[in-house]
Design an enzyme around this catalytic site. Structure first.
Site, PDB file in Angstrom:
ATOM      1  N   LYS B 100       5.017  -3.699  -3.428  1.00 43.36           N
ATOM      2  CA  LYS B 100       3.685  -3.912  -2.880  1.00 43.36           C
ATOM      3  C   LYS B 100       3.161  -5.145  -3.613  1.00 43.36           C
ATOM      4  O   LYS B 100       2.821  -5.082  -4.790  1.00 43.36           O
ATOM      5  CB  LYS B 100       2.792  -2.696  -3.124  1.00 43.36           C
ATOM      6  CG  LYS B 100       1.397  -2.885  -2.565  1.00 43.36           C
ATOM      7  CD  LYS B 100       0.455  -1.774  -3.005  1.00 43.36           C
ATOM      8  CE  LYS B 100      -0.945  -2.345  -3.075  1.00 43.36           C
ATOM      9  NZ  LYS B 100      -1.889  -1.482  -3.754  1.00 43.36           N
ATOM     10  N   GLY B 161     -11.180  -0.167  -5.429  1.00 44.38           N
ATOM     11  CA  GLY B 161     -11.999   0.714  -6.254  1.00 44.38           C
ATOM     12  C   GLY B 161     -13.474   0.735  -5.903  1.00 44.38           C
ATOM     13  O   GLY B 161     -14.252   1.424  -6.554  1.00 44.38           O
ATOM     14  N   ALA B 187      -6.915  -0.024  -0.059  1.00 43.18           N
ATOM     15  CA  ALA B 187      -8.053  -0.297  -0.946  1.00 43.18           C
ATOM     16  C   ALA B 187      -9.415  -0.225  -0.264  1.00 43.18           C
ATOM     17  O   ALA B 187      -9.588  -0.664   0.865  1.00 43.18           O
ATOM     18  CB  ALA B 187      -7.926  -1.650  -1.638  1.00 43.18           C
ATOM     19  N   GLY B 188     -10.361   0.325  -1.008  1.00 47.66           N
ATOM     20  CA  GLY B 188     -11.750   0.326  -0.564  1.00 47.66           C
ATOM     21  C   GLY B 188     -12.233   1.604   0.073  1.00 47.66           C
ATOM     22  O   GLY B 188     -13.427   1.762   0.332  1.00 47.66           O
ATOM     23  N   ASN B 209      -6.181   5.034  -4.099  1.00 52.14           N
ATOM     24  CA  ASN B 209      -6.010   5.536  -5.460  1.00 52.14           C
ATOM     25  C   ASN B 209      -7.337   6.068  -5.993  1.00 52.14           C
ATOM     26  O   ASN B 209      -7.536   7.266  -6.169  1.00 52.14           O
ATOM     27  CB  ASN B 209      -5.463   4.416  -6.352  1.00 52.14           C
ATOM     28  CG  ASN B 209      -5.041   4.878  -7.741  1.00 52.14           C
ATOM     29  OD1 ASN B 209      -4.313   4.199  -8.432  1.00 52.14           O
ATOM     30  ND2 ASN B 209      -5.487   6.049  -8.202  1.00 52.14           N
ATOM     31  N   THR B 210      -8.289   5.159  -6.177  1.00 48.26           N
ATOM     32  CA  THR B 210      -9.554   5.538  -6.810  1.00 48.26           C
ATOM     33  C   THR B 210     -10.309   6.625  -6.040  1.00 48.26           C
ATOM     34  O   THR B 210     -10.931   7.501  -6.657  1.00 48.26           O
ATOM     35  CB  THR B 210     -10.455   4.294  -6.956  1.00 48.26           C
ATOM     36  OG1 THR B 210      -9.682   3.242  -7.525  1.00 48.26           O
ATOM     37  CG2 THR B 210     -11.638   4.574  -7.853  1.00 48.26           C
TER      38      THR B 210
END
Lengths: 79, 257
Positions: B100, B161, B187-188, B209-210
């Protein structure tokens, strides 16, 4: 230590014995060779080369592996 | 949807939810969250082995590479040289040719440096890597990445994040129309509805992830995301009704008094 050499492992200066191979270094540092990558003076070593390649005075080794991460900048590991 | 499998570069993926492994309390929590999420792709970062404290456990003692597709990332790389170096290290550490690819533009936004991304992708593809690029929600860049040989693109929903959700749904839709490879929104994402929305728009998968690791209860959020991605995919396949300004009665008029 007889025939001591000065090397850098993951950025830290270390004194090691002359003639040691990469494989021996990893073993003595208690690092399992599976799933690690070794970069010697910016050259990424084949796993098969660990047993043959001898470390020399002034060598810089980076021993890398996988850690938890999605996407974050260096040092920002906190929650 | 047993036959609704995601295929990238000849590999089959069961789950359309992909997860990161950072920011968890400990490896036990990481493992549990991933299990509950049902994800079969987990992304990991490449870092120096801790030599001074060998008692520290290894992530891959918890995440079995036989059970999951381990997707190394180049998180933290701000130059083409670093991203290429980390990709090569990841491959040498011995999981696969998958990477990635992230080339970040600056620390405040973590937006991709798309010029650097394309340059790094070209180098790595030539070396046989399967490059999954983390990119901006820019349809032109997405097309360029596909043209040089990326088998999927990973446009962001919002900054890494940030939890802002999809900031530019129209660009994402244009990307989905213009490129013919799988699109993984990366992301986001902030909460389940963001993930569902990405899938409803037609994303092939969502990586986060976050949103999970940073939730008050990561395990419960992992489960929520699993259902959100599944529901969004089902809704996309089912085909939503068009939006209209005025009402249309659901009940017949006949038979009324």
């Amino acid at each position: 230590m007889q025939n001591a050499i000065n090397i850098y492992v993951n950025g830290d200066a270390r004194t090691w014995r002359s003639g040691a191979t990469v494989e021996e270094l990893l073993r003595e540092l208690d690092i399992k060779t599976e799933r690690v990558a070794v970069e010697l003076n910016l050259e990424i070593l084949d796993r098969a080369a660990f047993a043959q390649r001898q470390i020399k005075d002034g060598d810089r080794l980076e021993i890398m592996s996988f850690i938890g991460g999605g996407s974050f900048p260096r040092g920002q590991h906190g929650r | 949807m047993a036959d609704d499998r995601l295929m990238i570069a000849g590999r089959e993926f069961k789950s359309r939810l992909w997860v990161g492994t950072g920011k968890y309390k400990d490896f036990a929590e990481t493992k549990k969250a991933i299990e509950v999420s049902g994800a079969d792709v987990v992304t990991v970062a490449v870092r120096r082995v801790n030599i001074t404290d060998r008692s520290r456990e290894n992530l891959l003692d918890y995440i079995d590479p036989k059970k999951y597709t381990i997707l190394p990332n180049t998180a933290g790389c701000y130059t083409v040289e670093d991203a290429v170096r980390y990709s090569r290290l990841a491959r040498a550490a011995g999981v696969s040719d998958l990477v990635k690819l992230e080339v970040l533009g600056d620390e405040k936004t973590l937006f991709p440096d798309t010029a650097g991304l394309i340059e790094a992708a070209k180098i790595l593809i030539k070396e046989g890597f399967i490059v999954l690029p983390y990119t901006n929600d820019d349809p032109i860049v997405a097309k360029k990445l596909v043209d040089i040989g990326c088998p999927a693109v990973m446009p962001l929903a919002a900054p890494i994040g940030s939890g802002l959700g999809i900031r530019n749904p129209y660009n994402l839709k244009i990307i989905m129309e213009t490129v013919k490879v799988p699109i993984i929104v990366d992301a986001g994402v902030g909460t389940a509805s963001d993930a569902a929305l990405a899938m409803e728009y037609g994303a092939d998968a969502v990586l986060m992830n976050t949103a999970i690791a940073g939730a008050q209860d990561p395990i419960a959020m992992a489960e929520a995301m699993k259902y959100a991605v599944h529901a969004g995919r089902l809704a996309y396949k089912a085909g939503r009704i068009p939006r209209k300004l005025y009402a249309t009665a659901s009940s017949p008029i006949e038979g009324m008094l």
